[in-house]
Design an enzyme around this catalytic site. Structure first.
Site, short mmCIF file in Angstrom:
data_model
loop_
_atom_site.label_atom_id
_atom_site.label_comp_id
_atom_site.label_asym_id
_atom_site.label_seq_id
_atom_site.Cartn_x
_atom_site.Cartn_y
_atom_site.Cartn_z
N ASP A 90 43.02 33.93 36.42
CA ASP A 90 42.00 34.49 35.52
C ASP A 90 42.64 35.61 34.69
O ASP A 90 43.79 35.99 34.93
CB ASP A 90 40.78 34.99 36.33
N HIS A 105 51.53 32.64 39.00
CA HIS A 105 51.00 31.27 39.08
C HIS A 105 50.43 30.78 37.76
O HIS A 105 49.64 29.84 37.73
CB HIS A 105 49.94 31.17 40.18
P1 NAD Z 1 42.75 33.01 48.94
O1 NAD Z 1 41.50 32.45 48.37
O2 NAD Z 1 43.62 32.15 49.77
O3 NAD Z 1 42.36 34.27 49.84
C1 NAD Z 1 41.47 35.25 49.37
C2 NAD Z 1 41.66 36.49 50.22
O4 NAD Z 1 40.88 37.53 49.65
C3 NAD Z 1 41.20 36.31 51.67
O5 NAD Z 1 42.20 36.85 52.53
C4 NAD Z 1 39.90 37.12 51.75
O6 NAD Z 1 39.72 37.73 53.01
C5 NAD Z 1 40.15 38.16 50.68
N1 NAD Z 1 38.92 38.66 50.03
C6 NAD Z 1 37.82 37.96 49.66
N2 NAD Z 1 36.94 38.75 49.04
C7 NAD Z 1 37.48 40.00 49.02
C8 NAD Z 1 37.06 41.26 48.53
N3 NAD Z 1 35.89 41.42 47.90
N4 NAD Z 1 37.89 42.33 48.68
C9 NAD Z 1 39.09 42.21 49.32
N5 NAD Z 1 39.54 41.03 49.80
C10 NAD Z 1 38.74 39.95 49.66
O7 NAD Z 1 43.53 33.64 47.72
P2 NAD Z 1 45.09 33.72 47.42
O8 NAD Z 1 45.81 34.30 48.58
O9 NAD Z 1 45.15 34.43 46.09
O10 NAD Z 1 45.60 32.21 47.22
C11 NAD Z 1 44.83 31.28 46.46
C12 NAD Z 1 45.55 30.53 45.34
O11 NAD Z 1 44.52 29.90 44.56
C13 NAD Z 1 46.30 31.44 44.40
O12 NAD Z 1 47.56 30.93 44.26
C14 NAD Z 1 45.57 31.37 43.05
O13 NAD Z 1 46.42 30.94 42.01
C15 NAD Z 1 44.50 30.33 43.20
N6 NAD Z 1 43.15 30.90 42.86
C16 NAD Z 1 43.00 31.78 41.84
C17 NAD Z 1 41.77 32.34 41.54
C18 NAD Z 1 41.65 33.34 40.40
O14 NAD Z 1 42.42 33.27 39.45
N7 NAD Z 1 40.73 34.30 40.47
C19 NAD Z 1 40.64 31.97 42.29
C20 NAD Z 1 40.81 31.04 43.33
C21 NAD Z 1 42.07 30.51 43.61
#
Ligand code: NAD
Length: 231
Positions: A90, A105
């Site tokens: 994002d 990524h």
């Molecule tokens: P993940 O979804 O695997 O893990 C999310 C982590 O965030 C969890 O450990 C959870 O406990 C924590 N979390 C959730 N809400 C939170 C909050 N309000 N405050 C603090 N922590 C919180 O995410 P990841 O490790 O980034 O891996 C996912 C992959 O998927 C990435 O490589 C990414 O490219 C992609 N992805 C990106 C987006 C985005 O761009 N926003 C969204 C979903 C997935």
């Protein structure tokens, strides 16, 4: 003080962007193999284009939250002694005006051609879209599972020379990002994790709670330390 911050999907959760692991290993209802691998793209490009079109469109309905803004404040104070590495595709960090931001990524708001040239992209992307320079097919500028993340040399160099490393809202399951804490830890950095729950990585300090509250508080503490350092 040199500070490296790694962010994951959790930092954008309070802005309304769903995380990935929290939904039982599905990304917005899709299997990762279908929408985030080169094989999935070859099998069904229309589905993959549509998936990223939807993600791109939904950026119009979300805004950076206090955690994103706090990190921009930290960069303003530290300049070249700061590096923000995000796994997120994002643009919520970008909207806070970062210069020292690396999307390891890739980015939803970009497309790339078959030679790896990247161009800004805001509209839907499809099979008939062509690169204006080379005339070749375009794909989302997103690093899929099995592909090499971006900016790795610069990131690893910075990790090896930072004083503080902080991982925010990342599950620590996706490599190589999951190994960054270990690199910084062994290089002598103070390693901090901010997450709803501890992930079990090599951190000196784990702050559990929502990023929107925890990150501004951590940044304010760090800024006080930086001010004291500069007398
Ligand atoms: P993940 O979804 O695997 O893990 C999310 C982590 O965030 C969890 O450990 C959870 O406990 C924590 N979390 C959730 N809400 C939170 C909050 N309000 N405050 C603090 N922590 C919180 O995410 P990841 O490790 O980034 O891996 C996912 C992959 O998927 C990435 O490589 C990414 O490219 C992609 N992805 C990106 C987006 C985005 O761009 N926003 C969204 C979903 C997935």
């Amino acid at each position: 003080m040199r500070v490296c911050v790694l962010t994951g999907a959790g930092i954008s959760a309070e802005s309304g962007v769903p995380t990935f692991r929290d939904a039982g290993g599905l990304w917005e209802g899709h299997r990762v193999e279908d929408v985030a691998t080169p094989e999935g793209f070859e099998r069904d490009p229309v589905c993959v284009y549509r998936f990223y079109d939807e993600r791109r469109k939904s950026l119009g309905t979300v805004e950076p939250n206090p955690a994103h803004h706090a990190l921009a404040k930290l960069e303003a104070a530290l300049g070249e002694d700061f590096l923000l590495v995000t796994q997120n595709i994002d643009d919520l960090h970008d909207r806070c005006g970062h210069v020292r931001l690396r999307h390891m990524h890739g980015e939803l708001l970009a497309a790339r051609n078959e030679y790896g040239d990247v161009l800004p992209w805001r509209d839907d992307l499809g099979e008939s879209d062509r690169c204006p320079t080379t005339g070749t097919r375009l794909r989302p500028h997103v690093v899929w599972f099995g592909e090499m993340p971006l900016h790795m040399l610069e990131i690893e160099e910075f990790l090896s020379s930072c004083d503080v490393f902080c991982a925010i809202g990342t599950s620590g399951l996706v490599y190589p990002a999951a190994g960054f804490a270990s690199i910084a830890f062994h290089a002598g950095a103070h390693c901090v994790e901010i997450n709803l729950q501890a992930t079990g990585g090599p951190f000196h300090e784990v702050r559990t709670g929502a990023a929107g509250t925890m990150v501004p508080a951590w940044v304010d503490e760090l800024l006080t330390e930086i001010d004291a350092e500069h007398g």
